[in-house]
Enzyme design. Structure first.
Site, PDB file in Angstrom:
ATOM      1  N   SER A  97      80.329 -10.572 -81.194  1.00 47.59           N
ATOM      2  CA  SER A  97      79.989  -9.477 -80.268  1.00 47.59           C
ATOM      3  C   SER A  97      79.426 -10.058 -78.976  1.00 47.59           C
ATOM      4  O   SER A  97      79.561  -9.472 -77.905  1.00 47.59           O
ATOM      5  CB  SER A  97      78.977  -8.534 -80.914  1.00 47.59           C
ATOM      6  OG  SER A  97      79.496  -8.066 -82.134  1.00 47.59           O
ATOM      7  N   GLN A 126      73.356 -17.676 -92.148  1.00 47.52           N
ATOM      8  CA  GLN A 126      73.007 -16.326 -92.616  1.00 47.52           C
ATOM      9  C   GLN A 126      73.553 -16.112 -94.024  1.00 47.52           C
ATOM     10  O   GLN A 126      72.857 -15.573 -94.890  1.00 47.52           O
ATOM     11  CB  GLN A 126      73.589 -15.298 -91.643  1.00 47.52           C
ATOM     12  CG  GLN A 126      73.555 -13.876 -92.157  1.00 47.52           C
ATOM     13  CD  GLN A 126      73.901 -12.857 -91.079  1.00 47.52           C
ATOM     14  OE1 GLN A 126      73.070 -12.580 -90.224  1.00 47.52           O
ATOM     15  NE2 GLN A 126      75.086 -12.301 -91.109  1.00 47.52           N
ATOM     16  N   GLY A 165      86.828  -9.580 -86.253  1.00 45.99           N
ATOM     17  CA  GLY A 165      86.114 -10.243 -87.356  1.00 45.99           C
ATOM     18  C   GLY A 165      85.535  -9.204 -88.309  1.00 45.99           C
ATOM     19  O   GLY A 165      85.722  -9.288 -89.535  1.00 45.99           O
ATOM     20  N   HIS A 166      84.851  -8.192 -87.750  1.00 50.63           N
ATOM     21  CA  HIS A 166      84.297  -7.125 -88.597  1.00 50.63           C
ATOM     22  C   HIS A 166      85.430  -6.398 -89.333  1.00 50.63           C
ATOM     23  O   HIS A 166      85.306  -6.078 -90.511  1.00 50.63           O
ATOM     24  CB  HIS A 166      83.556  -6.090 -87.743  1.00 50.63           C
ATOM     25  CG  HIS A 166      82.358  -6.629 -87.018  1.00 50.63           C
ATOM     26  ND1 HIS A 166      82.295  -6.731 -85.652  1.00 50.63           N
ATOM     27  CD2 HIS A 166      81.164  -7.082 -87.480  1.00 50.63           C
ATOM     28  CE1 HIS A 166      81.131  -7.214 -85.295  1.00 50.63           C
ATOM     29  NE2 HIS A 166      80.422  -7.446 -86.372  1.00 50.63           N
ATOM     30  N   GLY A 186      77.220  -3.428 -85.063  1.00 47.64           N
ATOM     31  CA  GLY A 186      78.086  -2.702 -84.133  1.00 47.64           C
ATOM     32  C   GLY A 186      78.788  -3.623 -83.155  1.00 47.64           C
ATOM     33  O   GLY A 186      78.870  -4.838 -83.370  1.00 47.64           O
ATOM     34  N   LYS A 209      81.338 -17.152 -90.079  1.00 46.01           N
ATOM     35  CA  LYS A 209      80.897 -17.639 -88.770  1.00 46.01           C
ATOM     36  C   LYS A 209      79.384 -17.804 -88.748  1.00 46.01           C
ATOM     37  O   LYS A 209      78.868 -18.756 -88.174  1.00 46.01           O
ATOM     38  CB  LYS A 209      81.336 -16.674 -87.673  1.00 46.01           C
ATOM     39  CG  LYS A 209      81.337 -17.319 -86.315  1.00 46.01           C
ATOM     40  CD  LYS A 209      81.061 -16.350 -85.227  1.00 46.01           C
ATOM     41  CE  LYS A 209      79.663 -16.560 -84.764  1.00 46.01           C
ATOM     42  NZ  LYS A 209      79.054 -15.442 -84.104  1.00 46.01           N
TER      43      LYS A 209
HETATM   44  O1  PAF Z   1      75.515 -10.469 -88.984  1.00 46.29           O
HETATM   45  C1  PAF Z   1      74.994  -9.405 -88.569  1.00 46.29           C
HETATM   46  O2  PAF Z   1      75.621  -8.604 -87.878  1.00 46.29           O
HETATM   47  C2  PAF Z   1      73.551  -9.108 -88.916  1.00 46.29           C
HETATM   48  O3  PAF Z   1      72.793 -10.271 -88.958  1.00 46.29           O
HETATM   49  C3  PAF Z   1      73.394  -8.302 -90.225  1.00 46.29           C
HETATM   50  C4  PAF Z   1      73.915  -9.062 -91.428  1.00 46.29           C
HETATM   51  C5  PAF Z   1      74.139  -6.979 -90.095  1.00 46.29           C
HETATM   52  C6  PAF Z   1      71.915  -7.994 -90.472  1.00 46.29           C
HETATM   53  O4  PAF Z   1      71.340  -7.300 -89.407  1.00 46.29           O
END
Ligand code: PAF
Length: 273
Positions: free
Chosen positions: A177, A144, A27-28, A22, A140
């Site tokens: 965020s 991950q 970017g999202h 959220g 970014k």
């Molecule tokens: O990048 C994120 O916002 C979080 O790490 C994700 C991939 C939604 C997992 O909670």
């Protein structure tokens, strides 16, 4: 959620998933746009995943903007918003976690123990619940993406992972965020992160340096910014293993994690020869 997905999949439709926590920004939205261009049905998830936050981290104050997020998702034409409660994802007795060894302990993992186990576990659960054809992540959060790719490969997950470029503010700051935590002076200071990456990439391309020289250059620039309270890492890393490099490879990763006040910011830039 899974029944809805199965209904679409059984009709031959593809599902694109954009997992988020959220507080959505450009970017999202760029991930959603890309997902829309490649899939029939778009699912966005919003779940502030408690198990990827350490005890002293910002879970309680993580930015939340439900009304703003819903308006943005509607505006982008997202078909389904999956927004589970914590107890639905981690009911009493929950005891299975996914740890991607090695990759999870380096860079951010060294400063956030357990973080990537939390990420891998929730992403695996989202994949199992939503059954996406493709899932979209931002570059970014480079580490991950590396952890999720490794997990998907190791566990034979039948999902195409799409990594999308970092979206930046006009002065280069990577959108995040957590930028919402910065006061105006800190926001200004934060531009040094991109400047350090960009000038390092230019130095590398000019051919007159080595990883140790780049590391020094980055540390000099970051140290010169008084509002940076901690440099967690800054240097040149192997793009696959994330180990620090003594010599350049064909592809290299420049990466930085710093704290400005209490706000932890990360950014990276791949550099190819
Ligand atoms: O990048 C994120 O916002 C979080 O790490 C994700 C991939 C939604 C997992 O909670």
């Amino acid at each position: 959620m899974r029944e809805t997905s199965k209904r679409h999949l059984s009709k031959g439709k593809t599902i694109g998933l954009v997992p988020t926590m959220g507080a959505l920004h450009e970017g999202h939205l760029s991930l959603i746009k890309r997902a829309k261009s490649e899939n029939d049905i778009i699912v966005a998830s919003i779940f502030v995943n408690p198990i990827q936050f350490g005890q002293s981290e910002d879970l309680d104050k993580y930015p939340r903007d439900m009304d703003g997020d819903m308006a943005k998702l509607k505006g982008e034409g997202v078909d389904i918003l999956f927004m589970p409660e914590v107890k639905a994802i981690y009911p009493e007795g929950f005891s299975t976690y996914i740890t991607v060894k090695d990759l999870s302990d380096k860079l951010c993992g060294a400063f956030r123990p357990g973080h990537f186990t939390g990420v891998a576990t929730v992403v695996c659960k989202l994949f199992n619940i939503i059954v996406p054809t493709r899932a979209y992540f931002g570059q970014k959060d480079f580490q991950q993406t590396a952890v999720i790719k490794r997990m998907a490969e190791d566990l034979n997950m039948d999902i195409e992972l799409i990594i999308c470029p970092t979206i930046r503010e006009s002065d280069g700051l990577a959108m995040s965020s957590r930028n919402a935590y910065l006061n105006p002076d800190e926001r200004n200071a934060a531009t040094v992160i991109y400047k350090a990456l960009k000038t390092s990439s230019e130095l590398i391309k000019s051919g007159n340096t080595n990883p140790a020289g780049i590391k020094k250059h980055m540390h000099d620039m970051l140290t010169a910014e008084p509002l940076i309270s901690e440099i967690q890492y800054a240097g040149v890393y192997n793009i696959d293993t994330l180990d620090e490099l003594n010599e350049f490879n064909k592809q290299n990763l420049l990466a930085i994690a710093v704290k400005i006040g209490n706000t932890r910011l990360i950014d990276n830039m791949p550099v190819e020869f």
